[in-house]
Scaffold this motif. Structure first.
Motif, mmCIF file in Angstrom:
data_model
loop_
_atom_site.group_PDB
_atom_site.id
_atom_site.type_symbol
_atom_site.label_atom_id
_atom_site.label_comp_id
_atom_site.label_asym_id
_atom_site.label_seq_id
_atom_site.Cartn_x
_atom_site.Cartn_y
_atom_site.Cartn_z
ATOM 1 N N TYR A 192 0.864 -1.182 0.000
ATOM 2 C CA TYR A 192 0.000 0.000 0.000
ATOM 3 C C TYR A 192 0.900 1.232 0.000
ATOM 4 O O TYR A 192 1.631 1.475 0.962
ATOM 5 N N VAL A 193 0.857 1.994 -1.114
ATOM 6 C CA VAL A 193 1.769 3.135 -1.279
ATOM 7 C C VAL A 193 0.966 4.369 -1.701
ATOM 8 O O VAL A 193 0.906 4.734 -2.872
ATOM 9 N N PRO A 194 0.323 5.047 -0.747
ATOM 10 C CA PRO A 194 -0.430 6.254 -1.076
ATOM 11 C C PRO A 194 0.488 7.473 -1.116
ATOM 12 O O PRO A 194 1.650 7.395 -0.706
ATOM 13 N N PRO A 195 0.005 8.611 -1.611
ATOM 14 C CA PRO A 195 0.797 9.847 -1.517
ATOM 15 C C PRO A 195 1.133 10.158 -0.066
ATOM 16 O O PRO A 195 0.328 9.915 0.838
ATOM 17 N N LYS A 196 2.314 10.727 0.158
ATOM 18 C CA LYS A 196 2.751 10.989 1.528
ATOM 19 C C LYS A 196 1.906 12.060 2.212
ATOM 20 O O LYS A 196 1.947 12.193 3.435
ATOM 21 N N SER A 197 1.156 12.829 1.429
ATOM 22 C CA SER A 197 0.312 13.865 2.014
ATOM 23 C C SER A 197 -1.085 13.376 2.358
ATOM 24 O O SER A 197 -1.903 14.138 2.884
ATOM 25 N N GLU A 198 -1.370 12.109 2.077
ATOM 26 C CA GLU A 198 -2.714 11.570 2.291
ATOM 27 C C GLU A 198 -2.842 11.005 3.706
ATOM 28 O O GLU A 198 -1.952 10.308 4.190
ATOM 29 N N LYS A 199 -3.952 11.293 4.356
ATOM 30 C CA LYS A 199 -4.193 10.735 5.683
ATOM 31 C C LYS A 199 -4.483 9.237 5.569
ATOM 32 O O LYS A 199 -5.192 8.799 4.664
ATOM 33 N N VAL A 200 -3.924 8.453 6.487
ATOM 34 C CA VAL A 200 -4.087 7.002 6.481
ATOM 35 C C VAL A 200 -4.442 6.551 7.890
ATOM 36 O O VAL A 200 -4.472 7.335 8.838
ATOM 37 N N HIS A 201 -4.715 5.274 8.025
ATOM 38 C CA HIS A 201 -4.950 4.691 9.352
ATOM 39 C C HIS A 201 -3.686 3.961 9.790
ATOM 40 O O HIS A 201 -3.291 2.972 9.182
ATOM 41 N N TRP A 202 -3.044 4.486 10.829
ATOM 42 C CA TRP A 202 -1.786 3.910 11.300
ATOM 43 C C TRP A 202 -2.069 2.732 12.218
ATOM 44 O O TRP A 202 -2.764 2.868 13.233
ATOM 45 N N THR A 203 -1.533 1.577 11.855
ATOM 46 C CA THR A 203 -1.686 0.372 12.687
ATOM 47 C C THR A 203 -0.529 0.222 13.667
ATOM 48 O O THR A 203 -0.657 -0.499 14.650
ATOM 49 N N ARG A 204 0.597 0.873 13.372
ATOM 50 C CA ARG A 204 1.759 0.818 14.269
ATOM 51 C C ARG A 204 2.382 2.213 14.418
ATOM 52 O O ARG A 204 3.527 2.435 14.054
ATOM 53 N N PRO A 205 1.644 3.159 14.957
ATOM 54 C CA PRO A 205 2.218 4.491 15.141
ATOM 55 C C PRO A 205 3.127 4.520 16.366
ATOM 56 O O PRO A 205 2.973 3.687 17.264
ATOM 57 N N PHE A 206 4.067 5.433 16.381
ATOM 58 C CA PHE A 206 4.784 5.691 17.627
ATOM 59 C C PHE A 206 5.022 7.187 17.739
ATOM 60 O O PHE A 206 5.916 7.745 17.131
ATOM 61 N N GLY A 207 4.103 7.828 18.472
ATOM 62 C CA GLY A 207 4.266 9.239 18.740
ATOM 63 C C GLY A 207 3.493 10.157 17.835
ATOM 64 O O GLY A 207 3.776 11.348 17.795
ATOM 65 N N TRP A 208 2.536 9.671 17.077
ATOM 66 C CA TRP A 208 1.716 10.559 16.247
ATOM 67 C C TRP A 208 0.281 10.032 16.177
ATOM 68 O O TRP A 208 -0.002 8.894 16.562
ATOM 69 N N ALA A 209 -0.609 10.862 15.657
ATOM 70 C CA ALA A 209 -2.023 10.511 15.606
ATOM 71 C C ALA A 209 -2.266 9.341 14.668
ATOM 72 O O ALA A 209 -1.538 9.154 13.684
ATOM 73 N N GLU A 210 -3.323 8.575 14.940
ATOM 74 C CA GLU A 210 -3.612 7.398 14.129
ATOM 75 C C GLU A 210 -4.070 7.741 12.718
ATOM 76 O O GLU A 210 -4.069 6.883 11.839
ATOM 77 N N ASP A 211 -4.462 9.000 12.464
ATOM 78 C CA ASP A 211 -4.881 9.391 11.108
ATOM 79 C C ASP A 211 -3.903 10.381 10.483
ATOM 80 O O ASP A 211 -4.255 11.124 9.560
ATOM 81 N N ALA A 212 -2.664 10.388 10.959
ATOM 82 C CA ALA A 212 -1.659 11.321 10.436
ATOM 83 C C ALA A 212 -1.300 10.967 8.992
ATOM 84 O O ALA A 212 -1.508 9.842 8.529
ATOM 85 N N THR A 213 -0.743 11.946 8.286
ATOM 86 C CA THR A 213 -0.176 11.670 6.969
ATOM 87 C C THR A 213 1.239 11.117 7.147
ATOM 88 O O THR A 213 1.851 11.247 8.218
ATOM 89 N N SER A 214 1.788 10.541 6.079
ATOM 90 C CA SER A 214 3.167 10.055 6.147
ATOM 91 C C SER A 214 4.145 11.198 6.360
ATOM 92 O O SER A 214 5.139 11.058 7.081
ATOM 93 N N ASP A 215 3.879 12.350 5.732
ATOM 94 C CA ASP A 215 4.754 13.508 5.935
ATOM 95 C C ASP A 215 4.818 13.882 7.411
ATOM 96 O O ASP A 215 5.899 14.161 7.957
ATOM 97 N N GLU A 216 3.668 13.887 8.064
ATOM 98 C CA GLU A 216 3.634 14.220 9.493
ATOM 99 C C GLU A 216 4.355 13.161 10.311
ATOM 100 O O GLU A 216 5.090 13.470 11.263
ATOM 101 N N ALA A 217 4.172 11.898 9.932
ATOM 102 C CA ALA A 217 4.802 10.807 10.673
ATOM 103 C C ALA A 217 6.321 10.796 10.487
ATOM 104 O O ALA A 217 7.064 10.466 11.411
ATOM 105 N N ILE A 218 6.782 11.173 9.284
ATOM 106 C CA ILE A 218 8.228 11.244 9.035
ATOM 107 C C ILE A 218 8.861 12.297 9.945
ATOM 108 O O ILE A 218 9.878 12.051 10.599
ATOM 109 N N ASP A 219 8.243 13.489 9.999
ATOM 110 C CA ASP A 219 8.762 14.537 10.873
ATOM 111 C C ASP A 219 8.771 14.091 12.323
ATOM 112 O O ASP A 219 9.728 14.353 13.080
ATOM 113 N N ALA A 220 7.706 13.414 12.749
ATOM 114 C CA ALA A 220 7.620 12.945 14.137
ATOM 115 C C ALA A 220 8.689 11.904 14.438
ATOM 116 O O ALA A 220 9.305 11.922 15.514
ATOM 117 N N THR A 221 8.947 10.986 13.497
ATOM 118 C CA THR A 221 9.960 9.949 13.711
ATOM 119 C C THR A 221 11.342 10.558 13.861
ATOM 120 O O THR A 221 12.121 10.168 14.735
#
Length: 849
Positions: A373-402
């Motif tokens: 599953y490879v959506p655009p990094k700006s698209e909101k997704v459902h995170w099944t294994r987040p660490f430190g960000w919202a479960e509906d964050a975008t990949s861009d937001e999750a990259i910054d958080a990581t």
């Protein structure tokens, strides 16, 4: 009246221009300059219609700028080094130098009849020692500046021809000439340090407003700026594996750690394990580019070693050697995330490695084991294994958080990297610019002294044996060390031909100078105001030229203003032609040249034998399909001006143009009509009415305005459409002889950039002094561009039936009255009255009957 004779007119005017030297560029302080340059050609021996279109576009601009008072530099040279000359020498037993200069002579002979306003006194070929000697001087200056260095690198190696191949010389994993399986081999190579300027080259693209947006985007993607996370996996047996990733958000989906076959750990393991060595050797039989590795079958070797996951030390990941990982990008190591990367997914499916998700679509089911599953990094997704960000964050937001988490906890750091790699310039071949260094056992790598430049190629070489003949030329190769005088060896690698074309634009400013450039000339002529060439050079040639301009500034050879050498860039479309095809007895296609075919009623028949052949839709002219038109034949049959007029008139210059015999014939007939009209006007003596004189003068100045706008905006086809219209107006005009002669002289001037020979002949026949090429470009009178009247179409029941000419400020009821009096309206009314009349001021009159 004399008939229009292109052969007689064109040769005569070309000789007159040459004798007068009107296209020779001379630095003239205080006069505005204009430098127009088309990408110079490779001397293949024949020009083609693509050349005609490319150089005619530049010629229109050069001639127009000359007429508008500019000091124009419009030079020509030859991109003359490269493999084709060596191939020809091997095939014929001749010499690359002889083949190259013979082809240059032949192509000049084909070019000159086209009447391009080129300053041939500045001509050079990149294989001239005078040129490449100055290139060697630049190399030495760049070496001293730290912009050139030497290192080991993995290259494409042809084991039959025994040479390094450029990526474009590897076709389906085989050498383009030998057909041998290409190997990956580690050799010591010379590099330009272009990566040190990556950020500057990228950010400067924003200032290139007069470049096509698509070219700037292609360059930006090639430079490839990215922000990611740099960290190290701890090996369970001790040590670390450093990784750079642009997708740290997917760390919880890691399945394995992959390392390049050329990674230090791979080499270490190979020394003790023959199986690892055999795997590395198998990987070496393939290309070295990302594209080649992407297409190749994914191969892996399980080292049996593991690393600890940085977020969970109890979670261990296996270390695999993988053939698709490049050593010279990032760190030569990755973590594989098959749930969100197709390449990693293919690899894990093949080797039965786990495939887990870190996020899924928010509104649909997805089987991550079946497809990543490879959506655009700006698209909101459902995170099944987040660490430190919202479960509906975008990949861009999750990259910054990581990255923030890694830096906070001290196990990684955010890093900006570039896809752009340093430019490998070493080529193991003869026909190229020698690299001016000497290898000494005592002193190491020693630069040649500048007073010994150029280091010339020896003529007495043989191509009977595969490999680089310079390696087998002891009297050239073996020389004293410039530093200590002890026996030493010249560098036998020559430079990539991209080097030759990366600074030629600067050399044109002072082509005979004993230094690469002359400060005063470079300051005056640079930058190139208008650069013209094919979109196929949008990345490497233009990027390398931008790097070279910066390097030349750092080393004192170009002014600061020239670090972006091309102010404006135009990429023209191709010239195409229909393909005529039949079949041989075995059903294989047989291609026929256009001159072998006769067209009748939309069908094509061979002139010899009369058999019908298939017409394949128009495609780029190609020798392999025989759908080429020889410019020499066009000039012979129709004249250069016809060829020029047609390639400019048929479509916008950025699009492809289809060459057709009917189109060429129509262009030729139009130019003959212009000539006949001019000769009628030459002998005209009648007086006209004041109204007709005024109308024609307004048409003159409207044509001046419209054609000028067309030329300045590269709308050559639009400018020619205006010239067609003006010709028709002039032909129908009942103005007096003096005004018609004024109009004809103006038409000659406006056509001059496109059809210079015909325009000169008309200009002279009308009694004008000097060359039309050097006459001042006409300027439109703004007062005469203001229209006192307008033409309004009349629609009757929704269909256009007539038009009326009325005063621009005529009242609405008066416009209606004029429309009602029109013959077409009266006929439609047949004595009755209209149901409705709608007057749209300044636009149209609608009558409903």
């Amino acid at each position: 009246m004399t008939a229009y004779s292109p052969a007689e007119i064109e040769a005569r005017w070309q000789a007159a221009w040459d004798k007068a030297g009107i296209f020779a560029a001379t630095r003239t302080e205080g006069k505005p300059k204009y430098y127009v340059l088309e990408m110079f050609p490779y001397p293949s021996g024949r020009i083609h219609m693509g050349h005609v279109r490319n150089y005619t576009m530049g010629d229109v601009i050069a001639r127009y700028k000359m007429a508008t008072g500019h000091n124009v530099l419009h030079p020509m040279g030859w991109d003359a080094f490269g493999m084709p000359a060596e191939n020809a020498a091997m095939a014929s037993g001749g010499h690359p130098k002889d083949w190259t200069y013979k082809n240059i002579d032949e192509m000049k002979t084909q070019m000159k009849p086209l009447g391009w306003s080129l300053d041939w006194s500045r001509e050079f070929a990149t294989c001239d020692p005078e040129y490449y000697g100055q290139q060697q001087a630049l190399f030495l200056d760049m070496l001293e500046e730290g912009l050139v260095y030497r290192k080991n690198a993995v290259v494409n190696w042809d084991p039959v021809d025994m040479t390094v191949l450029a990526n474009e010389q590897v076709i389906d994993g085989k050498g383009w000439r030998s057909g041998a399986e290409v190997e990956r081999r580690e050799l010591t190579q010379w590099f330009f340090n272009i990566s040190s300027m990556a950020d500057e080259l990228l950010s400067a693209l924003d200032g290139l407003d007069d470049w096509p947006a698509k070219v700037r985007l292609m360059q930006a993607n090639w430079i490839g700026k990215s922000r990611g996370l740099e960290f190290a996996f701890e090996r369970t047996d001790g040590g670390e594996i450093e990784v750079y990733t642009t997708r740290p958000d997917t760390l919880m989906g890691a399945s394995f750690v992959g390392i390049s076959p050329d990674h230090p750990l791979s080499k270490e393991l190979a020394e003790a394990n023959p199986e690892v060595q055999a795997f590395r050797e198998a990987c070496a039989k393939g290309g070295t580019t990302e594209e080649a590795l992407e297409k190749a079958e994914k191969l892996g070797f399980d080292t049996g070693l593991t690393v600890k996951h940085p977020l969970d030390p109890t979670w261990e990941l296996p270390i695999w050697i993988a053939n698709f990982i490049l050593m010279d990008y990032g760190t030569g190591a990755i973590f594989g995330c098959p749930g969100h990367d197709q390449r990693d997914h293919d690899f894990c499916r093949k080797y039965d490695l786990p495939i887990v998700d870190t996020y899924l679509p928010r509104d649909e089911e997805w089987d991550i084991t079946a497809a990543p599953y490879v959506p655009p990094k700006s698209e909101k997704v459902h995170w099944t294994r987040p660490f430190g960000w919202a479960e509906d964050a975008t990949s861009d937001e999750a990259i910054d958080a990581t990255i923030a988490i890694a830096e906070r906890d001290g196990w990684g750091k955010g890093v900006t990297k570039f896809r752009l790699r340093d430019w490998g310039l070493s080529r193991q071949r003869y026909w190229g610019c020698p690299i001016p260094v000497v290898h000494c056992d005592s002193c190491g790598v020693v630069p040649e002294k500048k007073e010994n430049l150029p280091v010339e190629l020896p003529y007495d070489v043989s191509f009977d044996i595969p490999g680089n003949p310079l390696d087998r030329h002891p009297t050239w190769r073996d020389v004293p060390c410039p530093a200590c005088g002890k026996p030493a060896r010249r560098e036998t690698d020559t430079m990539d031909t991209f080097v030759d074309s990366s600074w030629y634009f600067a050399r044109f400013t002072a082509p005979r100078a004993p230094t690469p450039t002359v400060a005063e000339d470079a300051e005056y002529w640079m930058n190139v105001d208008q650069y013209i060439g094919g979109i196929e050079h949008a990345i490497l040639h233009l990027l390398y030229s931008r790097f070279f301009a910066r390097a030349m500034h750092r080393t004192g050879h170009l002014p600061a203003k020239a670090i972006e050498p091309f102010d404006a860039l135009f990429t023209q479309g191709m010239v195409t032609h229909a393909i005529y095809q039949s079949r041989d007895p075995k059903g294989r296609p047989v291609y026929h040249y256009p001159e072998e075919v006769e067209l009748r009623d939309g069908k094509a028949f061979l002139k010899e034998g009369g058999a019908e052949v298939e017409i394949v839709p128009s495609a780029k002219m190609s020798k392999s399909k025989n759908n080429v038109v020889d410019p020499a034949n066009i000039v012979r049959d129709y004249g250069a001006d016809t060829a020029r007029w047609f390639v400019l008139s048929d479509s916008p210059p950025e699009r492809d143009v289809e060459w057709t015999a009917s189109g060429a014939e129509a262009a030729s007939k139009h130019l003959a009509r212009v000539w006949r009209l001019s000769q009628e006007i030459v002998t005209a003596e009648e007086d006209g009415t004041p109204e007709a004189d005024e109308d024609l003068r307004r048409a003159i100045h409207r044509a001046i305005h419209d054609v000028t706008m067309g030329v300045e905006s590269f709308g050559f086809n639009a400018a020619i459409a205006k010239l067609y219209a003006f010709t028709n107006t002039l032909a129908k005009s009942r103005a007096g002889a003096a005004v018609r002669k004024e109009a004809m002289s103006t038409l000659a001037q406006l056509m001059s950039p496109m059809t210079p020979h015909l325009s000169e002949e008309i200009w002279k026949s009308l009694g004008n002094e000097g060359f039309v090429a050097t006459a001042n470009w006409p300027v439109a009178d703004e007062d005469l561009l203001v229209e006192d009247t307008i033409t309004l179409p009349i629609q009757i029941n929704g269909k256009r039936k007539s038009e009326i000419v009325v005063a621009k400020d005529l009242a609405k009821d008066a416009v209606e009255a004029a429309a009602m009096a029109d013959e077409a309206v009266q006929k439609a009314l047949a004595g009755g009255v209209p149901k409705k009349v709608i007057v749209v001021p300044g636009r149209i009159v609608n009558v409903v009957v």
